[in-house]
Every structure is written in structure tokens, then in C-alpha cells.
Design a protein around this motif. Structure first.
Motif, PDB file in Angstrom:
ATOM      1  N   GLU A 177       0.746  -1.132  -0.072  1.00 16.43           N
ATOM      2  CA  GLU A 177       0.074  -0.257  -0.026  1.00 16.43           C
ATOM      3  C   GLU A 177       0.941   1.387  -0.014  1.00 16.43           C
ATOM      4  O   GLU A 177       0.342   2.241  -0.603  1.00 16.43           O
ATOM      5  N   HIS A 178       2.009   1.369   0.557  1.00 14.14           N
ATOM      6  CA  HIS A 178       2.774   2.333   0.846  1.00 14.14           C
ATOM      7  C   HIS A 178       3.791   2.436  -0.284  1.00 14.14           C
ATOM      8  O   HIS A 178       4.730   3.311  -0.446  1.00 14.14           O
ATOM      9  N   GLY A 179       3.735   1.724  -1.188  1.00 14.23           N
ATOM     10  CA  GLY A 179       5.004   1.343  -2.104  1.00 14.23           C
ATOM     11  C   GLY A 179       4.758   1.940  -3.303  1.00 14.23           C
ATOM     12  O   GLY A 179       3.730   2.543  -3.799  1.00 14.23           O
ATOM     13  N   ASP A 180       5.857   2.496  -3.968  1.00 12.39           N
ATOM     14  CA  ASP A 180       5.660   2.949  -5.538  1.00 12.39           C
ATOM     15  C   ASP A 180       5.498   1.815  -6.445  1.00 12.39           C
ATOM     16  O   ASP A 180       5.712   0.612  -5.738  1.00 12.39           O
ATOM     17  N   PRO A 181       5.825   1.978  -7.681  1.00 11.89           N
ATOM     18  CA  PRO A 181       5.395   0.814  -8.612  1.00 11.89           C
ATOM     19  C   PRO A 181       6.448  -0.279  -8.479  1.00 11.89           C
ATOM     20  O   PRO A 181       6.221  -1.301  -8.491  1.00 11.89           O
TER      21      PRO A 181
ATOM     22  N   GLU B  98       8.333  -0.852  -5.807  1.00  7.27           N
ATOM     23  CA  GLU B  98       8.123  -1.645  -4.684  1.00  7.27           C
ATOM     24  C   GLU B  98       6.999  -2.784  -4.627  1.00  7.27           C
ATOM     25  O   GLU B  98       6.937  -3.821  -4.218  1.00  7.27           O
ATOM     26  N   ARG B  99       5.758  -2.118  -5.143  1.00 11.57           N
ATOM     27  CA  ARG B  99       4.619  -2.887  -5.412  1.00 11.57           C
ATOM     28  C   ARG B  99       4.957  -4.065  -6.053  1.00 11.57           C
ATOM     29  O   ARG B  99       4.561  -5.297  -5.906  1.00 11.57           O
ATOM     30  N   ARG B 100       5.705  -3.866  -7.250  1.00 14.01           N
ATOM     31  CA  ARG B 100       6.062  -5.040  -8.089  1.00 14.01           C
ATOM     32  C   ARG B 100       6.828  -6.158  -7.447  1.00 14.01           C
ATOM     33  O   ARG B 100       6.731  -7.300  -7.485  1.00 14.01           O
TER      34      ARG B 100
ATOM     35  N   ASP C 261      -1.396  -0.266 -14.996  1.00 15.31           N
ATOM     36  CA  ASP C 261       0.202  -0.179 -15.156  1.00 15.31           C
ATOM     37  C   ASP C 261       0.707  -1.968 -15.614  1.00 15.31           C
ATOM     38  O   ASP C 261       0.499  -2.932 -14.923  1.00 15.31           O
ATOM     39  N   THR C 262       1.066  -1.879 -16.841  1.00 18.82           N
ATOM     40  CA  THR C 262       1.419  -3.264 -17.463  1.00 18.82           C
ATOM     41  C   THR C 262       2.484  -3.937 -16.442  1.00 18.82           C
ATOM     42  O   THR C 262       2.408  -4.972 -16.403  1.00 18.82           O
ATOM     43  N   ARG C 263       3.345  -3.320 -15.868  1.00 18.12           N
ATOM     44  CA  ARG C 263       4.342  -3.948 -15.026  1.00 18.12           C
ATOM     45  C   ARG C 263       3.765  -4.325 -13.553  1.00 18.12           C
ATOM     46  O   ARG C 263       4.071  -5.539 -13.576  1.00 18.12           O
TER      47      ARG C 263
END
Lengths: 296, 199
Positions: free
Chosen positions: B68-72, B74-76, B110-112
């Protein structure tokens, strides 16, 4: 020609702008967090906005061949609203992120005691996180505001070389030149600064620590004003290398102080050999360096 | 003013193992720290997640908060680490408790993130409706369909129908049918309309 726009609010712009910017030579941008026109009333609105300029916006930019970075901070206008002050508490978790290359934009709007506190607190956060700071100067009572800005920078632990003081004009550039801070100029269709006055300022003060941006947003602004400055410099007899210094190497040098400006290799003519790096290390598909489009 | 001194990957791992709350600070910086050490950012982030001690419920809380706090990026990294966090030999394997973040990633454009969400974890736990919609979205977005984990095993006649309809719609409009739609149909389409599960 390669252009680095060190201050532009791309969330307010369309994809057509990205296409035109790339065609004109823009290869990298920094998007400072700022006021959105409509006042926000809770921290959640800010975190969604910060997430957007660190998430969706760099993704959107990468699809048009432009590297996108951000600066994060509580702007002075909303620093006066008690409901928004809690934003200061969430800033530390944003200031450690890879694509955050400065704290900002900070500074004064109406020069209130609340703005004093929030400005000084954020300069301390910048020092703590080893980040430079992007500081704007107020629209009203500008010279007084610029002097007061420089006083606050002097009282902070941040080196003046780690600070851009932005939106300067003929009245305010002198004191900033003496301070050791970087000098930022926002070139607009009819306010702040225009490309011909900009060239006169470069003539008078030299190219050291000079930063030119379009600061394009939802107001009357033009994301190609950086390019117009480059053209005006060439017409005035500056060399291609001078243009490259002001429109690329200077902002790269400033934001590189963050240690996080992970730019793709870009030749002075704007060509790039490693397009797959545009969305950042590790962000492309494993085993497939071609980032395909997002459909329609 | 005390400056943040960025830990090494080894320091960060040791700190997270003894005080898991410190992962909030180490996780966002982990890729650039690993990069300076010549390492891989995703691997460093996975190692940090695997170092979090405690019961499965606690680990899931940490995983969800970092996502939840991550940028893409980090989320990835969180999405890519889910199979390892659910490895059967771990006493605190997370089970299907991280499905909400898989669903969140599949809602993005976001494709990633969409690609990272469709790993072995989704192949194991995502329900049929959500999984079919996700594969169709992958083809629609232009993400290489062969990256979807468990594609042959989980594909069925209903998904084949959905992809065929999508291809027909494109053809009717005189638009290009994505090559991956045809790749997929070649993989799963059989003359027999019964389910085509490969397992």
C-alpha cells in the motif's frame, strides 16, 4: 537537442503534450508536488497525489520516451490549513523513495508564521534524507519573500548549493546569485519570465547555477517554453554546448545531488541507446526489454 | 541534524530479522542499496520480506502495508515475492491472505504491475472469473501472454471463448488482432468444446 525540464506539473497535461515534448527534444522531467487549484482537506488526498506522481505519471511518461522524477513536500499555500499539516508526518516515508530527487516545492505564499514553521521543518527533512530542495518564491511581495527565503535557507543545515530558488525575475535574481543557491526561472506565455528576458539574464549573470523550466500546469503555460529558451539562446549567439549546459547538464547536476537521478544514456542530440531503461532498473518485464503500449 | 546513513543489504536484513518494523525504512531504499553493491533490487526486496519473523498473519500485515505504501517498483517486488512467502516449507506460509493486493494490482493500468500479479501465486489462488478477466486484460494491454504463470493448466473453454470474441471484435472493426490473442488460441483451442485443462 536534449532538454531536461526541471519543474513541470505533468499531471495537469495531456498525452499530446508528452508527444510534442518528446518530438522537441525533452527526455527527462521533474514534477514537483504542488497546489492543485482546489484546496485539499485531508492527508489522504495528498498521499493519493504523491502516489500518482511517483506511480502512474512516470509510467505514462515512459510510454512517450520521457524519464519522470518527482519532488515531494507540503506546499506553502496549504501549509496554512491545519487539516493539511499532518502531511508533514507522512513525508518521511516518501522521502526515501527511488524517484524522489528533492523535497519541494517549498517556500512562501503569504509569509505567515505557519509557512515559516513548515518551510524550516521541510528543509530539515531534506538535510536528514540527503536530498536537495526546490523552493519557490511568492507571487506577491516577491523581493521581500525571496530575501526571507534566503534567510531561512541560511538558518538551515542545508548547503546553499543544494537549493534551487525558483520563479525568479530581474528584481530577485541578484540576491539569489549572491547566496550560492541555484537560480530557477519559470518561462511562461505572459507572466513570471519570457525567453528573451531569460537570455538577457543569462548574458548578465552567466550560465553557472542557472535553471530554466516551463513550470507548465493547469494555468496558462506552455510545456515547450524550455525549447523556446534554447532557440532564443542560439539566436542570440550562444553555442549548442551552452544550450546543452543550461537545458540539460545544469539540472542534471543539481538533481544528481540526490544520488537517485537514474537517467537513461542520452546523447546531446537527444538519441538514446537504452530505451528499456526509461521506466527504471528492474521495472521492465523480465526477459522482455520491450515495454509494449497500454492498449487503447 | 543526524543524517540517514543508508545501511548495506546485509545490515538491513539483520535489522529486519531482529526488529521487523525497520523494514518500512529499508524496503523503499533496498533497490538502490543493492544496485550500489552490484546486486538485484527485486531479489534484495524479496530477501527482506522473507526475513520478517513472526506468524503468518503478522507477515501478511507487513506485506500489505509495504504494498500500500509502495511505489510501482516496490509493489512489483512485493507481488514477485508472494510465491516465496507462500513456500510450503515455511512455517508461516501466507496462504491466500495476500490475494487483495493481487486484485489491486490487476485493477491498475500499469502493465508492470498487471504482469507481476499473474505469477504462480495468482495461478494457485485466484478464482476462475478473476483469472480469466486478468488473462484477457493481459492480451488487451499488450503484455506478453506467455509470462502468465500456469497459462496452459488454468485456461478453459470459457476463457478461449472470451479471447475469440475479442479477436472477432477487432476483426469486425478492421483493426489488428494482437499476435498474443492468436498465440493463446493456438495454445488452448481444440475442436472439442469441452474444458481444455492441460492437467
Amino acid at each position: 537537442m536534449r532538454i531536461f525540464d526541471p519543474h513541470i506539473h505533468m499531471t495537469s497535461r495531456t498525452t499530446d503534450d508528452y508527444v510534442r515534448m518528446h518530438a522537441a527534444g525533452v527526455r527527462a522531467v521533474v514534477e514537483p508536488s504542488f497546489w492543485l487549484g482546489q484546496p485539499r482537506t485531508s492527508v489522504g488526498s495528498f498521499t493519493d497525489y504523491f502516489d500518482s506522481i511517483l506511480g502512474w505519471e512516470p509510467f505514462r511518461a515512459s510510454q512517450y520516451g520521457i524519464a519522470h522524477f518527482a519532488t515531494i513536500g507540503l506546499n506553502p499555500k496549504e501549509a496554512n490549513d491545519a487539516r493539511c499539516r499532518e502531511v508533514l508526518d507522512v513525508l518521511p516515508r516518501y522521502l526515501v523513495k527511488d524517484r524522489v530527487v528533492a523535497v519541494g516545492e517549498l517556500g512562501y505564499d503569504s509569509m505567515t508564521p505557519e509557512e515559516d514553521d513548515v518551510f524550516a521543518a521541510q528543509l530539515a527533512l531534506a538535510a536528514e534524507h540527503e536530498l536537495p530542495a526546490l523552493v519557490h518564491t511568492p507571487h506577491r511581495d516577491k523581493l521581500t519573500g525571496t530575501r526571507r527565503t534566503l534567510d531561512v535557507v541560511r538558518e538551515s543545515t542545508l548547503d546553499p548549493g543544494a537549493v534551487i530558488v525558483d520563479h525568479l525575475n530581474e528584481m530577485t535574481v541578484g540576491v539569489v546569485a549572491e547566496s550560492g543557491c541555484w537560480m530557477g526561472f519559470s518561462v511562461y506565455p505572459d507572466t513570471k519570465m519570457d525567453e528573451h528576458r531569460m537570455v538577457e539574464i543569462l548574458r548578465r549573470y552567466g550560465l553557472d547555477r542557472m535553471i530554466v523550466n516551463s513550470a507548465a500546469d493547469w494555468g496558462n503555460s506552455d510545456p515547450l517554453k524550455t525549447v523556446r529558451v534554447a532557440e532564443a539562446m542560439l539566436a542570440a549567439g550562444y553555442t549548442d554546448d551552452d544550450v546543452d549546459r543550461v537545458l540539460w547538464r545544469n539540472p542534471v547536476e543539481f538533481y544528481s545531488q540526490s544520488g537517485r537521478l537514474d537517467l537513461p544514456d542520452t546523447e546531446p542530440d537527444g538519441t538514446q541507446t537504452h530505451d528499456d531503461e526509461l521506466v527504471g532498473a528492474g521495472a521492465t518485464f523480465q526477459g522482455n526489454s520491450v515495454l509494449r503500449g497500454a492498449g487503447d | 541534524m543526524s543524517r540517514m546513513t543508508t545501511a548495506t543489504t546485509a545490515d538491513a536484513l539483520a535489522q529486519v530479522a531482529s526488529d521487523p518494523a525497520t523494514i518500512e525504512r529499508h524496503f523503499p531504499a533496498a533497490a538502490r542499496v543493492a544496485g550500489r553493491e552490484g546486486g538485484d533490487g527485486d531479489a534484495a526486496r524479496e530477501a527482506l520480506l522473507l526475513a520478517v519473523p513472526g506468524q503468518a498473519a503478522y507477515v501478511v500485515d507487513v506485506v500489505r502495508r509495504l504494498y500500500e505504501h509502495g511505489d510501482p517498483a516496490e509493489r512489483r517486488a512485493v507481488l514477485l515475492a508472494l510465491p516465496a512467502l507462500d513456500a510450503p516449507e515455511r512455517s508461516n506460509a501466507i496462504g491466500d491472505a495476500a490475494l487483495p493486493i493481487v486484485r489491486d494490482a490487476l485493477r491498475t493500468n500499469d502493465t508492470r504491475l498487471v504482469a507481476a500479479a499473474l505469477g504462480p501465486y495468482a495461478a494457485t489462488y485466484l478464482d476462475d472469473d478473476a483469472w480469466r478477466q486478468a488473462v484477457l486484460k493481459v492480451i488487451f494491454m499488450g503484455i506478453p501472454v506467455e509470462q502468465v504463470a500456469g497459462l496452459a493448466a488454468r485456461s478453459d473453454a470459457e476463457l478461449a471463448r472470451m479471447v475469440r470474441d475479442f479477436a472477432d471484435e477487432r476483426q469486425a472493426a478492421g483493426r489488428v488482432v494482437p499476435a498474443d490473442a492468436l498465440t493463446f488460441l493456438a495454445l488452448v483451442d481444440t475442436p472439442d468444446p469441452s474444458p481444455i485443462r492441460a492437467d
